[in-house]
Design a protein around this motif. Structure first.
Motif, PDB file in Angstrom:
ATOM      1  N   ILE A 207      12.268   6.901  -6.548  1.00 50.88           N
ATOM      2  CA  ILE A 207      10.621   6.625  -6.211  1.00 50.88           C
ATOM      3  C   ILE A 207      10.502   5.372  -7.022  1.00 50.88           C
ATOM      4  N   ARG A 208      10.532   4.712  -7.927  1.00 57.57           N
ATOM      5  CA  ARG A 208      11.549   3.457  -8.233  1.00 57.57           C
ATOM      6  C   ARG A 208      11.782   3.191  -7.422  1.00 57.57           C
ATOM      7  N   TYR A 209      12.546   2.634  -6.729  1.00 57.36           N
ATOM      8  CA  TYR A 209      13.453   1.457  -5.835  1.00 57.36           C
ATOM      9  C   TYR A 209      11.701   1.172  -4.475  1.00 57.36           C
ATOM     10  N   ALA A 210      11.675   2.319  -4.246  1.00 62.89           N
ATOM     11  CA  ALA A 210      10.299   2.723  -3.511  1.00 62.89           C
ATOM     12  C   ALA A 210       8.994   2.008  -3.709  1.00 62.89           C
ATOM     13  N   ALA A 211       8.910   1.634  -4.866  1.00 66.09           N
ATOM     14  CA  ALA A 211       7.415   1.675  -5.838  1.00 66.09           C
ATOM     15  C   ALA A 211       8.021  -0.346  -6.260  1.00 66.09           C
ATOM     16  N   LEU A 212       9.075  -0.099  -6.171  1.00 66.33           N
ATOM     17  CA  LEU A 212       9.486  -2.139  -6.609  1.00 66.33           C
ATOM     18  C   LEU A 212       8.980  -2.433  -5.459  1.00 66.33           C
ATOM     19  N   ARG A 213       9.878  -2.128  -4.009  1.00 68.24           N
ATOM     20  CA  ARG A 213      10.113  -3.019  -2.734  1.00 68.24           C
ATOM     21  C   ARG A 213       9.505  -3.160  -1.822  1.00 68.24           C
ATOM     22  N   GLY A 214       8.369  -2.086  -1.932  1.00 67.30           N
ATOM     23  CA  GLY A 214       6.560  -1.147  -1.183  1.00 67.30           C
ATOM     24  C   GLY A 214       7.293  -1.631   0.474  1.00 67.30           C
ATOM     25  N   ASN A 215       6.006  -2.029   1.236  1.00 65.77           N
ATOM     26  CA  ASN A 215       5.390  -2.270   2.478  1.00 65.77           C
ATOM     27  C   ASN A 215       5.176  -3.394   2.515  1.00 65.77           C
ATOM     28  N   SER A 216       5.846  -4.536   3.469  1.00 61.75           N
ATOM     29  CA  SER A 216       5.485  -5.472   3.605  1.00 61.75           C
ATOM     30  C   SER A 216       4.150  -5.611   4.361  1.00 61.75           C
ATOM     31  N   LEU A 217       4.479  -4.109   5.565  1.00 62.23           N
ATOM     32  CA  LEU A 217       3.110  -4.560   6.565  1.00 62.23           C
ATOM     33  C   LEU A 217       1.991  -3.590   5.638  1.00 62.23           C
ATOM     34  N   GLU A 218       2.248  -2.932   5.192  1.00 61.78           N
ATOM     35  CA  GLU A 218       0.925  -2.098   4.029  1.00 61.78           C
ATOM     36  C   GLU A 218      -0.519  -3.562   4.480  1.00 61.78           C
ATOM     37  N   ALA A 219      -0.116  -4.538   3.456  1.00 58.95           N
ATOM     38  CA  ALA A 219      -1.137  -5.875   3.997  1.00 58.95           C
ATOM     39  C   ALA A 219      -2.572  -5.353   4.786  1.00 58.95           C
ATOM     40  N   PRO A 220      -1.651  -6.560   5.392  1.00 57.84           N
ATOM     41  CA  PRO A 220      -1.571  -6.992   7.438  1.00 57.84           C
ATOM     42  C   PRO A 220      -2.319  -5.371   7.897  1.00 57.84           C
ATOM     43  N   ALA A 221      -1.540  -4.127   7.643  1.00 57.30           N
ATOM     44  CA  ALA A 221      -2.423  -2.612   8.900  1.00 57.30           C
ATOM     45  C   ALA A 221      -3.319  -2.328   7.525  1.00 57.30           C
ATOM     46  N   ARG A 222      -3.739  -2.276   6.628  1.00 56.82           N
ATOM     47  CA  ARG A 222      -4.840  -2.152   6.196  1.00 56.82           C
ATOM     48  C   ARG A 222      -6.435  -2.859   6.071  1.00 56.82           C
ATOM     49  N   GLN A 223      -6.213  -4.442   6.600  1.00 59.36           N
ATOM     50  CA  GLN A 223      -6.818  -5.489   7.617  1.00 59.36           C
ATOM     51  C   GLN A 223      -6.694  -4.518   8.719  1.00 59.36           C
ATOM     52  N   LEU A 224      -5.887  -4.285   9.379  1.00 60.28           N
ATOM     53  CA  LEU A 224      -5.995  -4.269  11.428  1.00 60.28           C
ATOM     54  C   LEU A 224      -6.802  -2.602  10.649  1.00 60.28           C
ATOM     55  N   PHE A 225      -6.705  -1.182   9.755  1.00 55.61           N
ATOM     56  CA  PHE A 225      -7.276  -0.246   9.696  1.00 55.61           C
ATOM     57  C   PHE A 225      -7.382   0.236   9.198  1.00 55.61           C
ATOM     58  N   PRO A 226      -8.676   0.122   8.348  1.00 55.20           N
ATOM     59  CA  PRO A 226      -9.267  -0.214   7.612  1.00 55.20           C
ATOM     60  C   PRO A 226      -9.330   1.853   6.469  1.00 55.20           C
ATOM     61  N   GLU A 227      -8.537   2.447   7.382  1.00 53.43           N
ATOM     62  CA  GLU A 227      -8.684   3.857   7.521  1.00 53.43           C
ATOM     63  C   GLU A 227      -7.281   4.457   6.373  1.00 53.43           C
ATOM     64  N   ILE A 228      -6.051   3.443   7.090  1.00 55.20           N
ATOM     65  CA  ILE A 228      -5.081   3.473   5.917  1.00 55.20           C
ATOM     66  C   ILE A 228      -5.401   4.009   4.088  1.00 55.20           C
ATOM     67  N   MET A 229      -6.326   2.997   2.943  1.00 56.38           N
ATOM     68  CA  MET A 229      -6.829   2.732   2.208  1.00 56.38           C
ATOM     69  C   MET A 229      -6.863   4.254   2.155  1.00 56.38           C
ATOM     70  N   THR A 230      -8.382   5.246   2.643  1.00 58.13           N
ATOM     71  CA  THR A 230      -8.100   6.012   2.603  1.00 58.13           C
ATOM     72  C   THR A 230      -7.447   7.503   2.703  1.00 58.13           C
ATOM     73  N   VAL A 231      -6.109   7.078   3.123  1.00 53.83           N
ATOM     74  CA  VAL A 231      -5.307   7.973   3.120  1.00 53.83           C
ATOM     75  C   VAL A 231      -4.267   8.121   2.021  1.00 53.83           C
ATOM     76  N   LEU A 232      -3.951   6.635   1.798  1.00 57.37           N
ATOM     77  CA  LEU A 232      -3.333   6.835   0.636  1.00 57.37           C
ATOM     78  C   LEU A 232      -4.009   7.113  -0.394  1.00 57.37           C
ATOM     79  N   SER A 233      -5.199   6.318  -0.807  1.00 50.28           N
ATOM     80  CA  SER A 233      -6.108   6.614  -2.208  1.00 50.28           C
ATOM     81  C   SER A 233      -6.027   9.093  -1.809  1.00 50.28           C
ATOM     82  N   GLU A 234      -6.076   9.411  -0.874  1.00 51.19           N
ATOM     83  CA  GLU A 234      -5.876  11.157  -0.750  1.00 51.19           C
ATOM     84  C   GLU A 234      -4.418  11.975  -1.892  1.00 51.19           C
ATOM     85  N   LEU A 235      -3.202  10.984  -0.655  1.00 49.87           N
ATOM     86  CA  LEU A 235      -2.570  11.684  -1.213  1.00 49.87           C
ATOM     87  C   LEU A 235      -2.054  11.478  -2.054  1.00 49.87           C
ATOM     88  N   ALA A 236      -2.024  10.218  -2.548  1.00 53.68           N
ATOM     89  CA  ALA A 236      -2.285   9.578  -4.858  1.00 53.68           C
ATOM     90  C   ALA A 236      -2.588  10.713  -5.394  1.00 53.68           C
TER      91      ALA A 236
END
Length: 285
Positions: A207-236
Motif C-alpha cells: 500500500i505504501r509503495y502504491a501510494a508513493l509511485r501512483g499512476n502517471s496517467l490518472e490526471a490526464p485520464a480524469r481530464q478525459l473522463f471526469p467520472e473517474i473522480m467520483t469512482v475514486l472518491s466512492e472507493l476511498a
C-alpha cells in the motif's frame, strides 16, 4: 477452459518518452483471481471465434483473440484450430487488460492443445500483440518495465484484496493514445537507471509503495473522463479501504483491502449505491 484474469496496475509510472517515440514505463502489476474472462476451445468444431457474456456486445470486429490465432497461424503451416468461445465478463477498454488477458489465454490454450504451438516462442508472439500481453501470458504479479517487454516477478503478500469499479461510460477507441497525448510526457532522462524489483514483507508495504509511485496517467485520464473522480472518491470512502487509485488508462479504479470480508462487504455496498457500475471484489496474486 482457460481463465483470463483482470490485470490491475497497482502503480504505473511513465518515466519519459524514448527516442523511438514509445513511452518508458514502470508498473507494479497484479492479477484478480476472481474477476476475468474465460476462453474455451472445441476441437471438434470449425475454426472461428464466438463471443458471449455480459460485455460481448462491446467487441466489434476482430479482437485480440483473433489476432493471437492469426499470429500463430503465420508460424505454423496449415494451422486450423477448433472453435474458440470467449466469455466476456470484463468491461471493454477499461484499463484492466481484458483484451490482452484474452490474447494471452488464447496462446496458453493453443499451447496446451497443439504440440506445434508449444514449440513456438510465445513470449515473442505475445509482445507482438501488445505491451500488456507478455505479463498477462504469465498472469503473475510482476514489475513491468520498458514498453512491457521486461518482466520481473514480484511476490505479493497473501491476503491482499481489491474492489474494482468501472462507471461503464463510453470511451473512444483511441482512449489510451488520447490519455498519453494529454500527459505530454517529456523526454526520457539520459540518466534513467533500472532499479531492483520491490520486496514486500507485508500488505502495508504494498500500500505504501502504491501510494508513493501512483499512476502517471490518472490526471490526464480524469481530464478525459471526469467520472473517474467520483469512482475514486466512492472507493476511498468504503469502510476499511486502504487506498484508491486508477488502473492503467482507466476508467476502472481499484481500492485495496487487507481481508476478504472487508472487500466483499465493500463490494456489496458499492453495488447497492451504484447499480449501474461494474463492481467486482477479488483476491490479488
Amino acid at each position: 477452459m482457460e481463465f483470463a484474469p483482470a490485470k490491475i496496475n497497482l502503480t504505473l509510472e511513465v518515466l519519459g518518452r524514448r527516442p523511438d517515440g514509445y513511452h518508458e514505463l514502470r508498473s507494479l502489476v497484479a492479477f484478480a483471481t476472481d474477476a476475468g474472462d474465460r476462453l474455451k476451445l472445441d476441437e471438434e468444431e470449425a475454426s472461428q471465434t464466438l463471443t458471449e457474456g455480459p460485455f460481448a456486445t462491446g467487441l466489434s470486429g476482430a479482437n485480440l483473440v483473433d489476432a493471437a490465432v492469426a499470429a500463430v497461424a503465420r508460424l505454423v503451416p496449415n494451422f486450423q484450430p477448433g472453435r474458440l468461445t470467449l466469455e466476456k465478463n470484463l468491461p471493454v477498454a477499461s484499463g484492466i487488460g481484458g483484451g490482452s488477458a484474452d490474447a494471452a489465454a488464447a496462446l496458453r490454450l493453443l499451447k496446451a492443445h497443439y504440440p506445434q504451438v508449444a514449440a513456438l516462442d510465445l513470449e515473442t508472439i505475445a509482445l507482438s500483440l501488445g505491451a500488456d500481453v507478455p505479463v498477462c501470458l504469465k498472469s503473475e504479479s510482476a514489475v513491468m518495465t520498458g514498453v512491457g517487454e521486461h518482466i520481473s516477478e514480484v511476490e505479493l503478500p497473501t491476503g491482499l484484496f481489491a474492489v474494482l469499479a468501472n462507471p461503464l461510460i463510453e470511451v473512444p477507441d483511441n482512449k489510451t493514445a488520447e490519455v498519453f497525448r494529454l500527459l505530454n510526457a517529456g523526454p526520457l532522462p539520459v540518466d534513467n537507471a533500472a532499479e531492483n524489483p520491490p520486496v514486500f514483507s507485508s500488505i502495508g508495504d504494498v500500500i505504501r509503495y502504491a501510494a508513493l509511485r501512483g499512476n502517471s496517467l490518472e490526471a490526464p485520464a480524469r481530464q478525459l473522463f471526469p467520472e473517474i473522480m467520483t469512482v475514486l472518491s466512492e472507493l476511498a470512502r468504503l469502510p476499511r479501504s486502504r487506498i484508491a487509485q486508477l488502473s492503467g488508462a482507466g476508467p476502472t479504479c481499484f481500492a485495496l483491502f487487507e481481508t476478504e470480508h472487508a472487500a466483499t462487504t465493500a463490494e456489496r455496498r458499492l453495488k447497492l449505491q451504484h447499480p449501474n457500475w461494474w463492481v467486482a471484489a477479488s483476491r490479488l496474486s
